[in-house]
Scaffold this active site. Structure first.
Site, PDB file in Angstrom:
ATOM      1  N   PRO A   9       0.841  -1.202   0.000  1.00 53.53           N
ATOM      2  CA  PRO A   9       0.000   0.000   0.000  1.00 53.53           C
ATOM      3  C   PRO A   9       0.875   1.251   0.000  1.00 53.53           C
ATOM      4  CG  PRO A   9      -0.006  -1.045   2.173  1.00 53.53           C
ATOM      5  CD  PRO A   9       0.745  -1.970   1.255  1.00 53.53           C
ATOM      6  N   GLY A  38       7.261  -1.757  -2.246  1.00 58.46           N
ATOM      7  CA  GLY A  38       6.642  -0.444  -2.299  1.00 58.46           C
ATOM      8  C   GLY A  38       7.276   0.435  -3.356  1.00 58.46           C
ATOM      9  N   ASN A  48       6.217   8.606  12.711  1.00 59.14           N
ATOM     10  CA  ASN A  48       5.064   9.243  13.355  1.00 59.14           C
ATOM     11  C   ASN A  48       5.195   9.275  14.879  1.00 59.14           C
ATOM     12  OD1 ASN A  48       3.565  10.105  11.097  1.00 59.14           O
ATOM     13  ND2 ASN A  48       2.732   8.037  10.803  1.00 59.14           N
ATOM     14  N   HIS A  60      -4.959  -1.767   8.616  1.00 57.93           N
ATOM     15  CA  HIS A  60      -3.710  -1.025   8.817  1.00 57.93           C
ATOM     16  C   HIS A  60      -3.494  -0.829  10.317  1.00 57.93           C
ATOM     17  CE1 HIS A  60      -0.378   1.554   8.389  1.00 57.93           C
ATOM     18  NE2 HIS A  60      -0.816   2.407   7.484  1.00 57.93           N
ATOM     19  N   TYR A  79      -0.197   4.898  13.145  1.00 57.08           N
ATOM     20  CA  TYR A  79      -1.572   5.391  13.008  1.00 57.08           C
ATOM     21  C   TYR A  79      -2.448   4.822  14.144  1.00 57.08           C
ATOM     22  CZ  TYR A  79       0.402   7.297   8.822  1.00 57.08           C
ATOM     23  OH  TYR A  79       1.205   8.012   7.972  1.00 57.08           O
ATOM     24  N   THR A 138       0.699   5.548  -0.203  1.00 56.32           N
ATOM     25  CA  THR A 138      -0.036   6.812  -0.214  1.00 56.32           C
ATOM     26  C   THR A 138       0.489   7.687  -1.346  1.00 56.32           C
ATOM     27  OG1 THR A 138      -0.552   6.732   2.133  1.00 56.32           O
ATOM     28  CG2 THR A 138      -0.439   8.916   1.139  1.00 56.32           C
ATOM     29  N   ASN A 171       2.738   1.666  11.413  1.00 57.25           N
ATOM     30  CA  ASN A 171       3.262   2.992  11.045  1.00 57.25           C
ATOM     31  C   ASN A 171       2.766   4.175  11.876  1.00 57.25           C
ATOM     32  OD1 ASN A 171       4.591   1.483   9.183  1.00 57.25           O
ATOM     33  ND2 ASN A 171       3.342   2.073   7.429  1.00 57.25           N
TER      34      ASN A 171
HETATM   35  C1  PHB Z   1       2.616   8.520   4.391  1.00 55.19           C
HETATM   36  O1  PHB Z   1       1.737   9.195   3.856  1.00 55.19           O
HETATM   37  O2  PHB Z   1       3.784   8.927   4.488  1.00 55.19           O
HETATM   38  C2  PHB Z   1       2.296   7.189   4.896  1.00 55.19           C
HETATM   39  C3  PHB Z   1       0.979   6.761   4.894  1.00 55.19           C
HETATM   40  C4  PHB Z   1       0.678   5.513   5.376  1.00 55.19           C
HETATM   41  C5  PHB Z   1       1.678   4.721   5.874  1.00 55.19           C
HETATM   42  C6  PHB Z   1       2.974   5.131   5.869  1.00 55.19           C
HETATM   43  C7  PHB Z   1       3.288   6.374   5.380  1.00 55.19           C
HETATM   44  O3  PHB Z   1       1.389   3.521   6.367  1.00 55.19           O
END
Ligand code: PHB
Length: 358
Positions: free
Chosen positions: A24, A316, A236, A176, A181, A26, A179
């Site tokens: 995945p 990725g 993050n 998800h 979140y 972004t 990372n």
């Molecule tokens: C990002 O936008 O940098 C991003 C988004 C989702 C993720 C990791 C990075 O899991």
């Protein structure tokens, strides 16, 4: 002969023609306003449909789940219609596609949320750093701790998003939990200082993840659900005092679901010194399909599969620059060089214009 990246595999209910998965990513190219998947997104995913599995980009499950400009959602009818075009085009090419269900929690900003709302989190702890907003980088704010009485509505948002993903025609969904979140914020003791049954012990901090997985599995069947974890990623501003104990437990309690796969980000995305972690120990504790991710190339991917470390490998950045990554791996062809400046947002440039092998 041992298995390699080109050996077909079945993940739960989904048959993959190879073990090369698109991670995945972004890319911030949804139609605005509305955060709706559009034609360039259809082109982008269709170009990459020879992957064994595409995991579509992190997709907010509700208006409060958003944390970046122009990310496509899965909470309105227009978004479902947009995703349906993506899925239909990928299926027409013989590809398979899961959707990643996302809630950013505290990694957001009032300017990205309905009525300038304060972002939600397990505890009111402000992340270090800045949010990407429509007017540039702005300091993160102190989030609001979700009330115990708000958890059912959060689970209902996951349930509804899972139903909309089903309606859009996806082959499955990935939760998800990585990372930094929302779900990762609940898992870690650096961000979760709750006193209720969602905080404190490792079992309590894992509760939200388990409830989300149960909720989503009820809609899809667990054999069409994956979970993504990132045990050592400190991106993050996420911290835990003992990631090995935490994630060994997480894997143990996820096992009975018999998920389609466990997706593990094995590297960190921040500049922090990496924490010690034994991924082989995690793998040994997981009887199901293990999807490895993080800096793999073809040789390391093949080696991970041959050794039994992983059943499949998610790529990725290589998929950003190489729509035909599978064909290039097969031919041992050189890879295109990714252009970092067009990763997040913009037009077709750096999105759908990377050349294929001729
Ligand atoms: C990002 O936008 O940098 C991003 C988004 C989702 C993720 C990791 C990075 O899991």
């Amino acid at each position: 002969m041992s298995n390699d990246l080109f050996t077909p595999i079945r993940l739960g209910r989904t048959e993959l023609q190879n073990r090369i998965v698109m991670a995945p990513l972004t890319r911030n190219r949804a139609a605005m306003p509305g955060n709706v998947p559009q034609d360039i997104n259809v082109t982008y995913y269709t170009q990459r449909a020879t992957a064994g599995l595409l995991i579509a980009e992190a997709t907010p499950i509700s208006p409060m789940a958003h944390g970046y400009p122009a990310t496509p959602g899965i909470h309105t009818a227009e978004q479902v219609a947009g995703w349906n075009k993506v899925v239909a085009a990928v299926h027409a090419k013989g590809g398979k596609i899961y959707l990643q269900l996302w809630h950013v929690g505290r990694i957001s900003h009032p300017s990205l949320l309905p009525d300038n709302a304060i972002p939600v989190a397990p505890s009111a702890i402000k992340p270090a750093g800045q949010a990407y907003t429509f007017t540039g980088l702005q300091d993160f704010v102190t989030p609001r701790a979700l009330g115990l009485d708000e958890i059912p509505a959060l689970l209902e948002d996951y349930r509804r998003a899972a139903e909309l993903a089903l309606e859009a025609g996806f082959d499955g969904v990935e939760v998800h939990a990585a990372n930094g979140y929302l779900i990762d914020q609940f898992l870690r003791d650096g961000t979760n200082q709750r006193q209720d049954q969602y905080g404190g012990s490792i079992a309590n901090r894992s509760r939200l993840l388990l409830e989300v997985v149960a909720t989503v599995s009820k809609v899809w069947g667990a054999d069409r659900v994956g979970v993504r974890l990132s045990p050592i990623n400190q991106f993050n501003d996420i911290r835990d005092s003992n990631p090995q104990a935490l994630f060994n437990h997480v894997v143990e309690v996820l096992a009975p679901f018999k998920l389609a796969y466990l997706h593990v980000v094995e590297i960190g995305m921040s500049n922090d010194a990496p924490q010690a972690f034994d991924f082989n120990e995690l793998r040994r504790a997981w009887q199901g399909n293990y999807m490895a991710n993080g800096g793999y190339d073809k040789a390391r991917g093949n080696a991970a599969i041959a050794s039994g470390h992983a059943e499949c490998v998610a790529y990725g950045v290589p998929f950003i620059a190489n729509p035909d990554l599978v064909e290039r791996f097969l031919a041992d062809a050189p890879l295109n060089v990714p252009d970092q400046s067009s990763f997040y947002g913009g037009t077709e440039q750096g999105y759908t214009d990377y050349p294929r092998l001729t």
